[in-house]
Design an enzyme around this catalytic site. Structure first.
Site, PDB file in Angstrom:
ATOM      1  N   TYR A   9       0.837  -1.211   0.000  1.00  0.00           N
ATOM      2  CA  TYR A   9       0.000   0.000   0.000  1.00  0.00           C
ATOM      3  C   TYR A   9       0.871   1.261   0.000  1.00  0.00           C
ATOM      4  O   TYR A   9       0.604   2.209  -0.744  1.00  0.00           O
ATOM      5  CB  TYR A   9      -0.897  -0.069   1.238  1.00  0.00           C
ATOM      6  CG  TYR A   9      -1.953   0.993   1.372  1.00  0.00           C
ATOM      7  CD1 TYR A   9      -3.201   0.842   0.753  1.00  0.00           C
ATOM      8  CD2 TYR A   9      -1.736   2.120   2.156  1.00  0.00           C
ATOM      9  CE1 TYR A   9      -4.192   1.808   0.910  1.00  0.00           C
ATOM     10  CE2 TYR A   9      -2.716   3.088   2.322  1.00  0.00           C
ATOM     11  CZ  TYR A   9      -3.949   2.928   1.697  1.00  0.00           C
ATOM     12  OH  TYR A   9      -4.918   3.891   1.863  1.00  0.00           O
ATOM     13  N   ALA A  35       2.318   1.671  -3.452  1.00  0.00           N
ATOM     14  CA  ALA A  35       1.314   2.120  -4.427  1.00  0.00           C
ATOM     15  C   ALA A  35       1.019   3.604  -4.245  1.00  0.00           C
ATOM     16  O   ALA A  35       0.941   4.359  -5.219  1.00  0.00           O
ATOM     17  CB  ALA A  35       0.027   1.306  -4.266  1.00  0.00           C
TER      18      ALA A  35
HETATM   19  P1  NAP Z   1     -13.627   2.056   1.524  1.00  0.00           P
HETATM   20  O1  NAP Z   1     -14.584   2.608   2.519  1.00  0.00           O
HETATM   21  O2  NAP Z   1     -13.097   0.688   1.690  1.00  0.00           O
HETATM   22  O3  NAP Z   1     -14.299   2.206   0.063  1.00  0.00           O
HETATM   23  C1  NAP Z   1     -13.572   1.780  -1.057  1.00  0.00           C
HETATM   24  C2  NAP Z   1     -14.306   2.181  -2.312  1.00  0.00           C
HETATM   25  O4  NAP Z   1     -13.478   1.833  -3.435  1.00  0.00           O
HETATM   26  C3  NAP Z   1     -15.622   1.468  -2.510  1.00  0.00           C
HETATM   27  O5  NAP Z   1     -16.497   2.376  -3.128  1.00  0.00           O
HETATM   28  C4  NAP Z   1     -15.267   0.323  -3.449  1.00  0.00           C
HETATM   29  O6  NAP Z   1     -16.341  -0.125  -4.269  1.00  0.00           O
HETATM   30  C5  NAP Z   1     -14.215   0.998  -4.309  1.00  0.00           C
HETATM   31  N1  NAP Z   1     -13.315   0.064  -4.979  1.00  0.00           N
HETATM   32  C6  NAP Z   1     -12.424  -0.795  -4.417  1.00  0.00           C
HETATM   33  N2  NAP Z   1     -11.766  -1.472  -5.381  1.00  0.00           N
HETATM   34  C7  NAP Z   1     -12.259  -1.034  -6.562  1.00  0.00           C
HETATM   35  C8  NAP Z   1     -12.004  -1.353  -7.917  1.00  0.00           C
HETATM   36  N3  NAP Z   1     -11.086  -2.282  -8.265  1.00  0.00           N
HETATM   37  N4  NAP Z   1     -12.708  -0.709  -8.882  1.00  0.00           N
HETATM   38  C9  NAP Z   1     -13.642   0.215  -8.558  1.00  0.00           C
HETATM   39  N5  NAP Z   1     -13.915   0.572  -7.298  1.00  0.00           N
HETATM   40  C10 NAP Z   1     -13.252  -0.062  -6.318  1.00  0.00           C
HETATM   41  O7  NAP Z   1     -12.334   2.989   1.419  1.00  0.00           O
HETATM   42  P2  NAP Z   1     -12.109   4.523   1.857  1.00  0.00           P
HETATM   43  O8  NAP Z   1     -11.626   4.552   3.238  1.00  0.00           O
HETATM   44  O9  NAP Z   1     -13.277   5.341   1.461  1.00  0.00           O
HETATM   45  O10 NAP Z   1     -10.856   4.876   0.940  1.00  0.00           O
HETATM   46  C11 NAP Z   1     -10.965   5.635  -0.250  1.00  0.00           C
HETATM   47  C12 NAP Z   1      -9.561   5.996  -0.724  1.00  0.00           C
HETATM   48  O11 NAP Z   1      -8.901   6.751   0.288  1.00  0.00           O
HETATM   49  C13 NAP Z   1      -8.656   4.781  -0.980  1.00  0.00           C
HETATM   50  O12 NAP Z   1      -7.826   5.053  -2.092  1.00  0.00           O
HETATM   51  C14 NAP Z   1      -7.837   4.687   0.275  1.00  0.00           C
HETATM   52  O13 NAP Z   1      -6.597   4.053   0.033  1.00  0.00           O
HETATM   53  C15 NAP Z   1      -7.669   6.155   0.608  1.00  0.00           C
HETATM   54  N6  NAP Z   1      -7.341   6.426   2.011  1.00  0.00           N
HETATM   55  C16 NAP Z   1      -8.230   6.114   3.000  1.00  0.00           C
HETATM   56  C17 NAP Z   1      -7.888   6.383   4.321  1.00  0.00           C
HETATM   57  C18 NAP Z   1      -8.822   6.099   5.473  1.00  0.00           C
HETATM   58  O14 NAP Z   1      -8.397   6.283   6.619  1.00  0.00           O
HETATM   59  N7  NAP Z   1     -10.041   5.685   5.258  1.00  0.00           N
HETATM   60  C19 NAP Z   1      -6.654   6.950   4.613  1.00  0.00           C
HETATM   61  C20 NAP Z   1      -5.782   7.244   3.584  1.00  0.00           C
HETATM   62  C21 NAP Z   1      -6.152   6.982   2.281  1.00  0.00           C
HETATM   63  P3  NAP Z   1     -17.346  -1.310  -3.789  1.00  0.00           P
HETATM   64  O15 NAP Z   1     -18.269  -0.688  -2.778  1.00  0.00           O
HETATM   65  O16 NAP Z   1     -18.047  -1.724  -5.052  1.00  0.00           O
HETATM   66  O17 NAP Z   1     -16.499  -2.379  -3.187  1.00  0.00           O
END
Ligand code: NAP
Length: 243
Positions: free
Chosen positions: A154, A157
């Site tokens: 991660y 990436a």
């Molecule tokens: P999340 O709640 O797990 O939601 C992930 C989202 O990405 C869902 O809508 C999922 O769709 C979609 N997704 C996953 N794989 C996919 C694919 N191959 N093609 C299309 N859609 C896909 O994650 P989040 O916390 O909102 O994170 C969003 C972004 O922020 C990510 O890039 C994560 O790395 C980054 N981030 C998050 C945090 C944090 O603390 N939450 C911190 C730093 C960075 P489905 O519903 O269809 O599965």
């Protein structure tokens, strides 16, 4: 003229909050997701209930053929329009210590975050450049700046996404397309729900996890005309966690 914003991974978490916010800002939002149709429909419903417009566009961001097909069908349905804001938000975690990490865990995370960015962005860039207007916002992470143990895949990436952000920003600046990255710390979503929040928040100067709406507010600014002079930057939103 309608302005369109595509948000990948907008069925849940940060992407959902961003879709709602950008719809509120006046964009017609294109809600991408991979498999969770019900959640994506709920995002769309909330967009519409708040008076906004949106549509669903499911595809796997790591599958270049699926992306091309979906974007082509969107373009056919909107022959006179183009997507001026792209939020590359979809991402996954598959944490493991390096000594135990499986090849699939490594490649799946890189494919989604890094290759996904490449496959989608290359398709939308040309129209943004032709129209001399575009905003590309990449969801990186504290993990990509600092490196976090258990996340070599991660962190790699997200660090690569940051490098690509800086390089692309310089390529397209003359055409008034900006490219920036957001680096969230711990934000309360499905991705972080298994973490020990009570312990982790002791490390955060502001003493809490962030809210998806707070990341959405920053994204809204980066997507707006007001951020025209900001490009190639990584903006942290992490409650003061040292990076
Ligand atoms: P999340 O709640 O797990 O939601 C992930 C989202 O990405 C869902 O809508 C999922 O769709 C979609 N997704 C996953 N794989 C996919 C694919 N191959 N093609 C299309 N859609 C896909 O994650 P989040 O916390 O909102 O994170 C969003 C972004 O922020 C990510 O890039 C994560 O790395 C980054 N981030 C998050 C945090 C944090 O603390 N939450 C911190 C730093 C960075 P489905 O519903 O269809 O599965």
């Amino acid at each position: 003229m309608t302005k369109y914003a595509l948000i990948t991974g907008a069925s849940r978490g940060l992407g959902k909050a961003i879709a709602l916010r950008l719809a509120n800002d006046g964009f017609a939002v294109i809600i991408n997701y991979q498999s969770n149709k019900e959640a994506a429909e709920d995002t769309l419903k909330q967009v519409q209930e708040a008076g906004g417009t949106g549509e669903l566009l499911p595809f796997d961001v790591s599958n270049p053929q699926a992306i091309d097909t979906a974007l082509e069908s969107w373009q056919n349905a909107h022959p006179d329009d183009y997507i001026s804001v792209l939020v590359n938000n979809a991402g996954i975690r598959q944490d493991n210590l390096m000594i135990f990490m499986q090849e699939e865990q490594w490649s799946k995370v890189l494919d989604t975050t890094l290759n996904g960015f490449f496959y989608i962005t290359r398709r939308l860039l040309k129209d943004m450049m032709t129209h001399r207007n575009g905003r590309i916002i990449n969801m990186a992470s504290l993990s990509g700046l600092k490196g976090l143990p258990g996340q070599t895949n991660y962190s790699a990436a997200k660090a690569a996404l940051i490098g690509a952000t800086k390089a692309l920003a310089q390529e397209v600046a003359a055409r008034k397309v900006t490219v920036n990255a957001i680096a969230p710390g711990f934000i309360a979503t499905d991705m972080t729900k298994e973490l020990d929040e009570a312990e982790l928040k002791k490390l955060i100067p502001l003493g809490r996890f962030g809210k998806p709406e707070e990341v959405a507010a920053l994204t809204s600014f980066l997507a707006s005309d007001e951020s025209a002079y900001i490009t190639g930057q990584v903006i942290s939103i992490n409650g003061g966690l040292y990076t």
